[in-house]
Design a protein around this motif. Structure first.
Motif, mmCIF file in Angstrom:
data_model
loop_
_atom_site.group_PDB
_atom_site.id
_atom_site.type_symbol
_atom_site.label_atom_id
_atom_site.label_comp_id
_atom_site.label_asym_id
_atom_site.label_seq_id
_atom_site.Cartn_x
_atom_site.Cartn_y
_atom_site.Cartn_z
ATOM 1 N N VAL A 226 0.830 -1.206 0.000
ATOM 2 C CA VAL A 226 0.000 0.000 0.000
ATOM 3 C C VAL A 226 0.863 1.253 0.000
ATOM 4 O O VAL A 226 0.528 2.259 -0.657
ATOM 5 N N THR A 227 1.996 1.209 0.691
ATOM 6 C CA THR A 227 2.822 2.399 0.860
ATOM 7 C C THR A 227 3.709 2.664 -0.341
ATOM 8 O O THR A 227 3.752 3.790 -0.866
ATOM 9 N N PHE A 228 4.435 1.644 -0.803
ATOM 10 C CA PHE A 228 5.448 1.848 -1.837
ATOM 11 C C PHE A 228 5.024 1.389 -3.223
ATOM 12 O O PHE A 228 5.732 1.654 -4.190
ATOM 13 N N CYS A 229 3.927 0.702 -3.334
ATOM 14 C CA CYS A 229 3.477 0.247 -4.653
ATOM 15 C C CYS A 229 1.990 0.519 -4.827
ATOM 16 O O CYS A 229 1.198 -0.407 -5.098
ATOM 17 N N PRO A 230 1.556 1.786 -4.674
ATOM 18 C CA PRO A 230 0.117 2.082 -4.731
ATOM 19 C C PRO A 230 -0.485 1.967 -6.122
ATOM 20 O O PRO A 230 -1.709 1.935 -6.254
ATOM 21 N N ARG A 231 0.355 1.874 -7.153
ATOM 22 C CA ARG A 231 -0.158 1.782 -8.516
ATOM 23 C C ARG A 231 -0.169 0.344 -9.038
ATOM 24 O O ARG A 231 -0.389 0.131 -10.230
ATOM 25 N N ALA A 232 0.064 -0.600 -8.156
ATOM 26 C CA ALA A 232 -0.073 -2.008 -8.543
ATOM 27 C C ALA A 232 -1.555 -2.365 -8.581
ATOM 28 O O ALA A 232 -2.261 -2.235 -7.576
ATOM 29 N N ARG A 233 -2.032 -2.821 -9.728
ATOM 30 C CA ARG A 233 -3.460 -3.080 -9.869
ATOM 31 C C ARG A 233 -3.884 -4.331 -9.103
ATOM 32 O O ARG A 233 -4.905 -4.331 -8.436
ATOM 33 N N TYR A 234 -3.095 -5.405 -9.199
ATOM 34 C CA TYR A 234 -3.401 -6.658 -8.501
ATOM 35 C C TYR A 234 -2.162 -7.127 -7.750
ATOM 36 O O TYR A 234 -1.034 -6.952 -8.212
ATOM 37 N N ILE A 235 -2.382 -7.744 -6.581
ATOM 38 C CA ILE A 235 -1.301 -8.256 -5.744
ATOM 39 C C ILE A 235 -1.565 -9.726 -5.466
ATOM 40 O O ILE A 235 -2.638 -10.091 -4.957
ATOM 41 N N LEU A 236 -0.593 -10.567 -5.806
ATOM 42 C CA LEU A 236 -0.680 -12.001 -5.535
ATOM 43 C C LEU A 236 0.284 -12.336 -4.402
ATOM 44 O O LEU A 236 1.485 -12.120 -4.517
ATOM 45 N N HIS A 237 -0.243 -12.864 -3.303
ATOM 46 C CA HIS A 237 0.573 -13.356 -2.192
ATOM 47 C C HIS A 237 0.700 -14.862 -2.333
ATOM 48 O O HIS A 237 -0.308 -15.562 -2.460
ATOM 49 N N THR A 238 1.912 -15.373 -2.285
ATOM 50 C CA THR A 238 2.129 -16.794 -2.499
ATOM 51 C C THR A 238 3.258 -17.297 -1.632
ATOM 52 O O THR A 238 4.101 -16.519 -1.161
ATOM 53 N N ALA A 239 3.274 -18.620 -1.410
ATOM 54 C CA ALA A 239 4.340 -19.259 -0.648
ATOM 55 C C ALA A 239 5.515 -19.572 -1.578
ATOM 56 O O ALA A 239 5.397 -19.538 -2.812
ATOM 57 N N GLN A 240 6.658 -19.917 -0.968
ATOM 58 C CA GLN A 240 7.872 -20.102 -1.750
ATOM 59 C C GLN A 240 7.955 -21.465 -2.444
ATOM 60 O O GLN A 240 8.806 -21.656 -3.307
ATOM 61 N N ASP A 241 7.076 -22.401 -2.104
ATOM 62 C CA ASP A 241 7.104 -23.721 -2.744
ATOM 63 C C ASP A 241 6.023 -23.868 -3.810
ATOM 64 O O ASP A 241 5.657 -24.976 -4.175
ATOM 65 N N VAL A 242 5.531 -22.763 -4.341
ATOM 66 C CA VAL A 242 4.396 -22.763 -5.270
ATOM 67 C C VAL A 242 4.875 -22.412 -6.674
ATOM 68 O O VAL A 242 5.719 -21.535 -6.855
ATOM 69 N N PHE A 243 4.328 -23.109 -7.661
ATOM 70 C CA PHE A 243 4.492 -22.733 -9.064
ATOM 71 C C PHE A 243 3.342 -21.821 -9.454
ATOM 72 O O PHE A 243 2.177 -22.139 -9.182
ATOM 73 N N VAL A 244 3.643 -20.702 -10.083
ATOM 74 C CA VAL A 244 2.619 -19.731 -10.485
ATOM 75 C C VAL A 244 2.588 -19.654 -12.004
ATOM 76 O O VAL A 244 3.622 -19.384 -12.648
ATOM 77 N N GLY A 245 1.420 -19.904 -12.582
ATOM 78 C CA GLY A 245 1.227 -19.718 -14.010
ATOM 79 C C GLY A 245 0.907 -18.260 -14.286
ATOM 80 O O GLY A 245 -0.267 -17.863 -14.331
#
Length: 467
Positions: free
Chosen positions: A269-288
């Motif tokens: 919210v503070t440093f990236c207010p122009r990011a339209r979508y935010i994906l939170h993920t764990a480190q053992d996950v593959f993201v398509g």
């Protein structure tokens, strides 16, 4: 010759021909009797040669007087008879597609219904759980009549970012910044300080995607302070080299994971207010990344997006010996509100602001994913379910399947390299290939779960025997 036609080759047609051939024989016998009575020599009428069905399937089976796939000249009347007819046809003529087609043409209506029923049952067993989840976990939007929810939403809309930048409560490092850049998809990976190898693997695979369909993508890592001084020095060097690490001022441990989640939301919210979508993920996950970005581009609703694999009626951990222990005085409710599984979930920028505002009155003792769900509920936001998020499941690999799903959990490092290499080659999958790959992924995933269940059961029995 072409494949035999369905018309005129069924058992009914064969029976009709035999009946027609018997009638002249009976007439000839009657004529012979009449001639004998009149004193004339009897003469047997000539027998026409028996007609054979077109194709090789009409040849008699060696050692029998019956045709292949036509036991006893009777048409199959049950499902078992259908199977026997098919097997017999393939045994007699293993390389003749016309024989199989001829056998299928002989099926009755109820036998076709039996086959179609089994095909539908197979698909329901594979995809029925996802369809039921999609239906029952499709919550209606919450109303904003609650005064507290209206207040949170208004405060989030008027949130002043300048005081936040000067007085961050959790973040001690803000070397990463994207305030002057519009980000379509910001991916924040929850990582442990010691797992530098996994972060490098992500940087070389799906985290290396900087854009999709012309829109920018940025991948960052959220960590806490390392307990060991040597590890902390390595974290500092890594942050200076890659400039993609968000570091908290707390010691990273199982008890501070919710604090890490709040820190990453606050930093976004503070440093990236122009990011339209935010994906939170764990480190053992593959993201398509490509499939997820394509889905987000198709959305018509641009606000209040809180998307993932929804957990319904999650129960707080009341075991005092557990690392995730939640005291009753911290959270007295019997169940958590619906929230997205912590392996991966997506928020729009406005949801991140509302979660940040609502988080001031939510205890940090609850798990990080449930923490976000409680904040979202208090802000009048409903968790939306998508079965393309795998949750905690590891999806068996298939190229077109991995180009369709959003996430797969419990990935090994060698799997990440291989899967990313094959799915990022730019080759698209057709609709038929995607369908086949989803069926294959489902079947193999169920088989893997069954094997793992048996292994766990054997281990438990061995431990019980040893003890």
């Amino acid at each position: 010759m072409g494949a035999p036609s369905c018309r005129g080759h069924g058992p009914g047609a064969a029976g009709l021909g035999q009946s027609q051939r018997r009638r002249p024989a009976a007439g000839a016998a009657a004529g012979a009797a009449a001639g004998a009575a009149a004193g004339r020599p009897s003469r047997r009428a000539p027998q026409p040669p028996p007609r054979q069905p077109a194709g090789r399937s009409g040849a008699p089976h060696a050692g029998t007087g019956r045709h292949c796939g036509e036991p006893g000249g009777e048409r199959p009347a049950t499902a078992q008879a259908v199977v026997r007819a098919l097997v017999g046809s393939l045994r007699c003529h293993p390389w003749d597609p016309g024989a199989a087609l001829l056998t299928l043409c002989r099926l009755r209506t109820h036998q076709w219904c039996f086959i179609l029923f089994n095909v539908l049952l197979f698909h329901m067993l594979l995809f029925g759980a996802d369809l039921l989840e999609q239906y029952f976990l499709h919550s209606l939007p919450l109303s904003y009549t609650d005064a507290k929810a209206l207040e949170i939403r208004e405060r989030a809309r008027k949130l002043d970012l300048d005081p936040l930048k000067a007085n961050l409560s959790h973040t001690s490092s803000s070397s990463v910044t994207c305030s002057n850049q519009e980000i379509f998809l910001l991916i924040v990976v929850c990582s442990s300080p010691e797992n530098r190898t996994r972060r490098n693997v992500i940087r070389q695979t799906w985290g290396n995607a900087t854009g999709s369909r012309g829109y920018s993508v940025l991948t960052l890592f959220a960590v806490g302070k390392a307990a060991a001084a040597s590890t902390q020095l390595e974290i500092n060097e890594e942050a200076q080299k890659h400039r993609d690490i968000i570091e908290g001022s707390f010691i990273d441990s199982p008890q501070t994971q919710t604090q890490k989640m709040l820190m990453s939301v606050e930093w976004t919210v503070t440093f990236c207010p122009r990011a339209r979508y935010i994906l939170h993920t764990a480190q053992d996950v593959f993201v398509g990344v490509a499939s997820l970005a394509g889905y987000l581009l198709s959305l018509t609703q641009l606000e209040d997006i809180y998307l993932g694999r929804v957990v319904h009626h999650g129960v707080p951990d009341r075991d005092p010996q557990s690392p995730g222990f939640v005291p009753i005085h911290q959270y007295p409710e019997e169940f958590y509100p619906d929230f997205c599984h912590g392996s991966a979930f997506l928020m729009s920028q406005d949801v991140a602001r509302k979660v940040y505002v609502a988080a001031r009155e939510v205890p940090l003792a609850v798990p990080p994913a449930a923490f976000v769900g409680i904040c979202a509920q208090r802000a009048g936001i409903t968790a939306r379910h998508s079965s393309r998020f795998a949750g905690e499941k590891h999806i068996s690999y298939n190229r077109c399947c991995y180009k369709f799903i959003f996430t797969s959990s419990d990935m090994r490092e060698d799997e990440l390299f291989q899967d990313w290499k094959e799915t990022s080659n730019g080759e698209d999958c057709s609709l038929l290939e995607t369908y086949y790959s989803l069926v294959s992924c489902k079947v193999l995933t169920y088989i893997d779960k069954f094997k793992q269940f048996n292994l766990d059961r054997i281990k438990n029995e061995l431990l019980h025997f040893v003890n």
